[in-house]
Design an enzyme around this catalytic site. Structure first.
Site, PDB file in Angstrom:
ATOM      1  N   SER A  49      -9.562   2.112   2.559  1.00  0.00           N
ATOM      2  CA  SER A  49      -8.611   2.825   1.720  1.00  0.00           C
ATOM      3  C   SER A  49      -7.523   1.937   1.121  1.00  0.00           C
ATOM      4  O   SER A  49      -6.755   2.383   0.264  1.00  0.00           O
ATOM      5  CB  SER A  49      -7.938   3.935   2.534  1.00  0.00           C
ATOM      6  OG  SER A  49      -7.163   3.391   3.593  1.00  0.00           O
ATOM      7  N   SER A 106     -10.110  -0.153   6.813  1.00  0.00           N
ATOM      8  CA  SER A 106      -9.473  -0.013   5.503  1.00  0.00           C
ATOM      9  C   SER A 106      -8.868  -1.279   4.928  1.00  0.00           C
ATOM     10  O   SER A 106      -8.475  -1.288   3.767  1.00  0.00           O
ATOM     11  CB  SER A 106      -8.400   1.084   5.550  1.00  0.00           C
ATOM     12  OG  SER A 106      -8.997   2.350   5.604  1.00  0.00           O
ATOM     13  N   LYS A 112       0.834  -1.201   0.000  1.00  0.00           N
ATOM     14  CA  LYS A 112       0.000   0.000   0.000  1.00  0.00           C
ATOM     15  C   LYS A 112       0.870   1.253   0.000  1.00  0.00           C
ATOM     16  O   LYS A 112       1.834   1.357   0.762  1.00  0.00           O
ATOM     17  CB  LYS A 112      -0.921  -0.017   1.223  1.00  0.00           C
ATOM     18  CG  LYS A 112      -1.942   1.123   1.255  1.00  0.00           C
ATOM     19  CD  LYS A 112      -2.839   0.990   2.472  1.00  0.00           C
ATOM     20  CE  LYS A 112      -3.912   2.070   2.531  1.00  0.00           C
ATOM     21  NZ  LYS A 112      -4.787   1.938   3.716  1.00  0.00           N
TER      22      LYS A 112
END
Length: 464
Positions: A150, A174, A75
């Protein structure tokens, strides 16, 4: 595409080369990333060179570790030394950290290859997959729909078989939100289980961890990535057991409580039906004593809103005051709202958080696990922050209104996983959330491994 454990075994036995596996991943990324927007930067040449080195080392009898030669996505919120970390923001396109985050150090030390940085929403602020940097993340099961966020790119990349696994982070859901929407497994561990760094203004909510296709892959990665680090004052002591080994042990008798909703939130009929069917299988096939009733907790939405908006808004607002025009309008509005909060508001929210966490922890005096739907809504359009039917509000976390089952366990610090439990009539995956008492990730993983054996899902793949 093999999973993590399968890939590591095949490389170790010489059944597949790391170079071949990395090449397959790069081909999948090339084929599907233009549609799905899972990756930002992809390190084609460096990843292949790393893979060739891993193959040479293996042939000479050397091993970098349990993940020798296995490619991963990371990420784009995690600090990666020498690799651009945009944090999903137009304001950080030139940001190249000098140091690795602890989770990155440990991933590299285990022998993994970082193949690229996966997409995230701006500074990870929202539960959708809206992004002006990467393009909106799109669900592999239906690209018109959101993947959730996210950790959007990480979930997409695993579900679409671009990589065996990826790293994500979870400050309010997330990893679990996109995990549920994309049909993969994701565990938010107890606060501090995997150390986080650099410091975050929402450190009391933020967790780091893997996103995988299987429970056993997740357990292996937590075994490798957990443990204290001096840079994170909240980091927990080293575990005293292998969670991968726990997954292979028979499930003991457990007290499981099923709450079909939280805070009287309406749940989509198809989600409710899939979850109910899964609960019936659990009751009939696993050694559990099941109780079922909605919990009478009051929603701590305002508490979460204040802590999230205050932490993110004040910290980033000071640094980005001259760049608000470059920000996602929703994040800019969060920063503006944060300026209206004061110290008394923030301290009151901390007190309310403690009271809510106490309620959650008290439940586990009488039960071993809590299960709920992961989300009450199905994926919506990829260019939206919230579902089409959500009434607009003035909160800094409007996304938290459609994710009311995930972020409460960031407030309480409990381990919480999403596990696929079925599909809608339209072929969209549905997630079941499994919550354990603090520090009892082993219980959650062992239960989820038993559920995975009962209701396997990895044979189902999106039709890309």
């Amino acid at each position: 595409m093999p999973d993590v454990i399968g890939a590591a075994q095949q490389i170790r036995r010489g059944e597949i080369s790391s170079e071949k596996l990395v090449g397959n991943c790069l081909q999948q990324i090339k084929s599907h990333n233009p549609t799905l927007n899972a990756f930002g930067d992809v390190y084609d040449e460096q990843a292949l060179e790393d893979a060739k080195n891993c193959d040479r080392e293996r042939q000479s009898g050397k091993s970098r570790g349990p993940l020798h030669g296995v490619p991963f996505g990371v990420k784009d919120l995690f600090s990666t030394a020498g690799l651009r970390t945009t944090k999903g923001s137009l304001t950080s396109l030139d940001n190249v950290p000098e140091s690795d985050a602890p989770i990155i150090e440990r991933l590299r030390a285990a022998g993994a290859i970082i193949i690229g940085k996966t997409a995230t929403t701006e500074f990870g602020w929202t539960g959708s997959s809206y992004s002006r940097v990467f393009g909106h993340g799109r669900n592999p099961w239906n690209p018109a729909l959101t993947s959730g966020g996210s950790s959007s790119g990480s979930a997409i990349s695993v579900a679409a078989r671009m990589v065996p696994a990826a790293l994500g982070s979870d400050g309010g859901g997330s990893v679990r939100i996109p995990g549920a929407f994309c049909g993969i497994f994701a565990l938010k561990a107890s606060l501090g289980r995997i150390p986080t760094w650099p410091w975050s203004a929402t450190e009391m909510l933020s967790h780091a961890g893997p996103m995988t296709r299987t429970v056993r892959d997740s357990a292996l990665l937590f075994d490798l990535l957990s443990g204290p680090d001096a840079r994170d004052h909240q980091a927990l002591p080293a575990k005293n057991e292998s969670w991968l080994a726990r997954c292979d042990q028979p499930l003991p008798a457990l007290r499981v409580h099923y709450s079909p909703t939280l805070f009287n939130t309406p749940v989509d009929d198809q989600i409710a039906r899939c979850v109910e069917q899964a609960v019936e299988q659990i009751a009939h096939s696993l050694p559990v004593t099941l109780t079922a009733r909605p919990l009478d907790w009051s929603s701590p939405f305002e508490t979460f809103d204040t802590l999230w908006s205050g932490g993110r808004g004040v910290a980033y607002g000071a640094a980005l005051q001259q760049q608000l025009d470059q920000l996602d309008p929703g994040f800019a509005a969060l920063i503006e709202r944060a300026q209206r909060l004061n110290l008394a508001d923030y301290l009151a929210a901390q007190k309310q958080r403690a009271a809510f966490a106490g309620q959650v922890h008290a439940l586990f005096d009488s039960v071993d696990l809590l299960i709920t739907p992961t989300l009450p809504v199905l994926p919506f359009a990829a260019d939206r922050h919230v579902p089409e039917n959500q009434v607009p509000g003035d909160s800094g976390v409007e996304w938290a209104r459609w994710t009311p089952f995930t972020w409460p366990f960031n407030l309480s610090g409990n381990p919480a996983a999403t596990i696929p439990c079925g599909f809608t009539q339209q072929g969209l995956p549905v997630g079941l959330q499994v919550i354990g008492r603090r520090y009892a990730e082993g219980d959650v993983l062992q239960f989820c491994a038993a559920l995975e054996a009962l209701m396997p899902w990895d044979q189902h793949q999106p039709s890309l």
